[in-house]
Structures are given as structure tokens and as C-alpha cells.
Design an enzyme around this catalytic site. Structure first.
Site, mmCIF file in Angstrom:
data_model
loop_
_atom_site.group_PDB
_atom_site.id
_atom_site.type_symbol
_atom_site.label_atom_id
_atom_site.label_comp_id
_atom_site.label_asym_id
_atom_site.label_seq_id
_atom_site.Cartn_x
_atom_site.Cartn_y
_atom_site.Cartn_z
ATOM 1 C CD GLU A 1 -2.898 -1.127 2.388
ATOM 2 O OE1 GLU A 1 -2.773 -0.248 3.249
ATOM 3 O OE2 GLU A 1 -3.803 -1.972 2.421
ATOM 4 C CD GLU B 1 -3.604 -5.736 4.040
ATOM 5 O OE1 GLU B 1 -4.432 -4.876 4.415
ATOM 6 O OE2 GLU B 1 -2.386 -5.586 4.118
HETATM 7 O O1 IFM Z 1 -4.041 -2.839 9.244
HETATM 8 C C1 IFM Z 1 -3.998 -2.373 7.946
HETATM 9 C C2 IFM Z 1 -2.831 -2.973 7.191
HETATM 10 O O2 IFM Z 1 -1.632 -2.733 7.828
HETATM 11 C C3 IFM Z 1 -2.743 -2.407 5.803
HETATM 12 N N1 IFM Z 1 -4.021 -2.511 5.133
HETATM 13 C C4 IFM Z 1 -5.191 -2.061 5.816
HETATM 14 C C5 IFM Z 1 -5.259 -2.704 7.190
HETATM 15 C C6 IFM Z 1 -6.520 -2.240 7.931
HETATM 16 O O3 IFM Z 1 -6.508 -0.866 8.077
#
Ligand code: IFM
Length: 458
Positions: free
Chosen positions: A175, A358
Site C-alpha cells: 500500500e 487483504e
Molecule cells: O491494518 C492495515 C494494514 O496494515 C494495511 N491494510 C489495511 C489494514 C486495515 O486498516
């Protein structure tokens, strides 16, 4: 055929055995042991120790104490039955000053973790950067300083020289859009800057680091499956006006386009080009445009936006409608955003396989007397999103895997510990781990390839 035999016919599988099921974590969010084993300070140590930066002053000093309890956590993975585990290597644990000098204890920790995963038949998916830049590099300008591109590339090569004989799937950055925006423009994440130049410089250097490091690792010719991970979200205009449409296009360029566009087309979006090009040198964008072996999509929700002439950037984020379901992050539950984003990403990426690296939901879980958590809402969130993965696959998107965020409740950055994302409840005072309903739901899905109804899993 007797009725009992007919009744026991298993339902048709939704996913075949070759689909990768996993869970994701990140070093700073779970490891703790911030001063153990020769680890150096990261920007997140400094940020979270600065009063007022995180909810209730929470920090990652102890987190889930995974550094000391990783064997117990591997048992959870085994019980879950997943095929893959995405974790990140903490740069300041590997190389405390970020200068390439390796910390043997840090190396050994990840070495043992990788061996431990392989011993239980779980494929390690290694992420080279999940936000914990060594503080020493921040003091030299961090991501806003072009030198970080070389430092990251050296770091990646150093990690892969040790772990690359056992790790196949490698994600470069997690990210970068969040690193740029929340860390350098909105001041919400480490290093806590609110500086447009720093944002623009960091955005470009994160992209350049991705391209250059892909080349560097590819030159090694080791056959690693190299990918990178973006958090993408559909951006919806609040109303039908042209101004709202323009606001949505701008936010889409900033959130989604600033990293995806240069990767696939070697250009920045028209809306942000003028801002970013000051940091672009000749040949840079050719180095950023790179084919990936796989693309990681992190998706949680969607964004709503309206034009707002009174705001500095001419737009404002709009809350989800009152009737919308939201998580404890205030994020709208919008499962259809996942299939939509998967289709859009595939259209942009061409033939590149996609993995949902994710997806998950935070709730303020209320444990029962024995700390058990009946997290029906999270289970239902996951069920609906996995159904969208299925529908995207049926529509021709080459989705090869799905990773839940996250295995454990953990340190949710500036929100601290109150926002829980885990399949496993962590009682922080005792560090006891207790699998939730969502854990059992995921276990059934992984075992059977059939999406269970969340209500049917106790
Ligand atoms: O916890 C975070 C993660 O580190 C990166 N993506 C989003 C998740 C939730 O906010």
C-alpha cells in the site's frame, strides 16, 4: 442408491484446490519486541511514542508479542488449514540502521519463521515493506529523499539472499498510496508529515523503488514470483453534478491512479502529473512500468466524495448513507466493491494474475467469559466478500488467491488496539489467543472449497 448416501453428497465446490487461501499480517502490527534481538528503531516507534499521535497513546512495543510467540501462532495457522501466510520483514530488525549492515538475530528470526512455515506446509508470502522504515533513514529524508530507492533495493536483495531459497512469493511494497497520503500529506501515519512536496516526492520514490527493485530481483534469475500490493477502492461521486464527477475523478487519480497508472502505463494521471513530475528524472517512468508476476489487491470498502470549493483540494469525503452498514473503522460494508475493483484492475493489468492480499473488517469485539468471540458480523462480511471473489472469477477475472486481514487482532496503526481485525481474539494483558467464529468459518471454507453460510458456523 439409499437416501442416506444421496443426502451425504457434498455440495459442489466453489473453489478448486489450486486456489490459494491465506491470512496476512505485518511486522510492526504483531511482533512487539521493539528493543529485543538487536532491532533498531523504526519511524513507527518514534511516531507512536510521540504524545497525541495514536489513540490512547498505543504503540507496537509489545503488540501480539509474536516475536516471542511465533511458534504458538504457527499452530494457529496449522489449525486454520490455510496454504499461505503473508508476513512482512521488519527492515529495522533486519538492518537496524537501514544501511545494509545485517543484524544476525533479526535474520535468524525470519529464517526460523520461514522454516517453521514450511514444516507445517504453509507457503511463506514475504512482503519486503509494510511501513516500518528504519528511523535512521527517516533522518536522512526517508521516502521523500531519492536515495531511499537504492537503500530499499539493497535491502530487498539482502533479504532475498538469505530467505530466497525457501520463499517463492514476494511482495515489494504494501500500500504505497497509504504511505504517501497518510504518512506524508495527512500526518496520520508515520512519519507524520503534512507536506505536499514530501507527499509528491515520496509517491514517486515509492514507485521508483518498486520498478528498480523488480529489475534487481529479476536479474538474480531465481524464478521468484514478484508482485506488489496496492489498496484500491472504487470512488463514487456523491451527486450527479459535473463538479462531483470531477471531484471523484481527482480522488480516483490520487488514491488509485498515482501508483497503478505508472506501473501499467508508465505515466502519472493527468490530474496529478504536474505535482509529481518535479521529482521525475529522465528514464524514471520507463523503470516504473514493469510487468508483474502477480498483483496484490487490498480492498476493504469504497469511497464517496463531493466537490467542496471551501476545501483546499476542492473536495471532501462523504460519510456513507445512514442506512449503510459500517465497520468499527467507519468504513462502508460494500462487498460489490470487491468484484468491481477486481474487474477494473484486471482490465488495467492485462493478463497479470490477481491475488486479494487483504480483506477483512474491524469490530469492537466483546468477548464472553472465556474470551470467546461470536463475531457474526465479521464472518458475514467475509462470506459476502468471498462470494464476490467467486463472481469475479466467473466473470473471467484471474483471481488466484484470497488472504484475510488478519490472523490476529493487532496494532491498527494510529487507531491503536481497540479496532480488532483478527480471526483470532488477542487478550493483550495475557496474550492469550482465542479463535473466533470467523476462524472456524474460514477453516471450513479452506477445507471444503465451499463457501459456508456464516450463520451455519457456530
Ligand atoms: O491494518 C492495515 C494494514 O496494515 C494495511 N491494510 C489495511 C489494514 C486495515 O486498516
Amino acid at each position: 442408491m439409499s437416501a442416506s448416501v444421496a443426502r451425504s453428497t457434498p455440495p459442489e465446490r466453489h473453489f478448486s484446490d489450486s486456489f490459494t487461501w491465506g491470512v496476512s499480517t505485518a511486522a510492526y502490527q504483531i511482533e512487539g519486541a521493539f528493543d529485543q534481538g538487536g532491532r533498531g528503531p523504526s519511524i513507527w516507534d518514534v511516531f507512536s511514542h510521540t504524545p497525541g499521535k495514536t489513540a490512547r497513546g498505543d504503540n507496537g512495543d509489545v503488540a501480539c508479542d509474536h516475536y516471542n510467540r511465533w511458534r504458538e501462532d504457527l499452530e494457529l495457522l496449522r489449525e486454520l488449514g490455510i496454504g499461505a501466510y503473508r508476513f512482512s520483514v521488519a527492515w529495522p530488525r533486519w538492518s537496524p540502521a537501514g544501511n545494509g549492515r545485517v543484524n544476525p538475530e533479526g535474520c535468524e528470526f525470519y529464517d526460523r519463521l520461514v522454516d517453521g512455515l514450511l514444516d507445517i506446509g504453509v507457503a511463506p508470502w514475504l512482503c519486503l515493506y509494510h511501513w516500518d522504515l528504519p528511523q535512521a533513514l527517516q533522518e536522512r529524508g526517508g521516502w521523500a529523499d531519492r536515495d531511499v530507492v537504492e537503500r530499499f533495493s539493497d535491502h530487498a536483495a539482502s533479504v532475498m539472499a538469505v530467505l530466497g531459497d525457501r520463499v517463492e512469493h514476494v511482495a515489494l511494497l504494501n500500500e504505497p498510496n497509504v504511505v504517501g497520503l497518510l504518512g506524508h500529506l495527512l500526518g496520520l501515519h508515520a512519519p507524520g508529515l503534512s507536506d505536499l512536496d514530501a507527499y509528491a516526492a515520496a509517491t514517486h520514490h515509492l514507485n521508483l523503488a518498486t520498478g528498480k527493485t523488480l529489475d534487481r530481483l529479476r536479474r538474480e534469475g531465481r524464478g521468484w514470483a514478484l508482485g506488489t500490493i496496492l489498496n484500491l477502492q472504487p470512488v463514487l461521486a456523491q451527486g450527479d453534478s459535473e463538479d462531483d464527477a470531477a471531484a471523484a475523478a481527482l480522488l480516483d487519480a490520487v488514491w488509485n491512479g498515482n501508483h497503478l497508472d505508472p506501473l501499467v502505463s508508465g505515466r502519472y494521471p493527468a490530474a496529478t502529473e504536474a505535482l509529481l513530475e518535479r521529482f521525475v528524472r529522465e528514464g524514471d517512468l520507463e523503470s516504473v512500468k514493469r510487468p508483474l508476476d502477480w498483483f496484490g489487491l487490498n480492498l476493504y470498502s469504497q469511497l464517496r466524495v463531493a466537490a467542496d470549493p471551501s476545501s483546499l483540494v476542492g473536495l471532501r469525503l462523504v460519510e456513507p448513507p445512514e442506512e449503510a452498514e459500517t465497520t468499527a473503522m467507519g468504513w462502508e460494508v460494500a462487498p460489490e466493491a470487491l468484484s468491481r475493483q477486481l474487474k477494473e484492475a484486471q482490465a488495467r493489468l492485462g493478463e497479470v494474475p490477481i491475488v486479494v492480499t487483504e480483506n477483512g473488517a474491524a469490530y469492537r469485539d466483546r468477548p464472553g467469559p472465556d474470551l470467546e468471540v461470536d463475531d457474526l458480523r465479521r464472518t458475514n462480511y467475509l462470506e459476502r466478500h468471498v462470494r464476490e471473489v467467486l463472481s469475479a472469477r466467473e466473470a473471467g477475472v484471474d483471481v488466484r488467491g484470497y488472504f484475510v486481514w488478519s490472523l490476529l487482532d493487532n496494532f491498527e496503526w494510529h487507531e491503536g488496539y481497540a479496532r480488532r481485525f483478527g480471526l483470532v481474539y488477542v487478550d493483550y494483558p495475557t496474550q492469550r489467543r482465542v479463535p473466533k467464529r470467523s476462524f472456524r468459518w474460514y477453516q471450513q471454507l479452506v477445507r471444503s472449497g465451499v463457501i459456508p453460510r456464516s450463520e451455519d458456523v457456530a
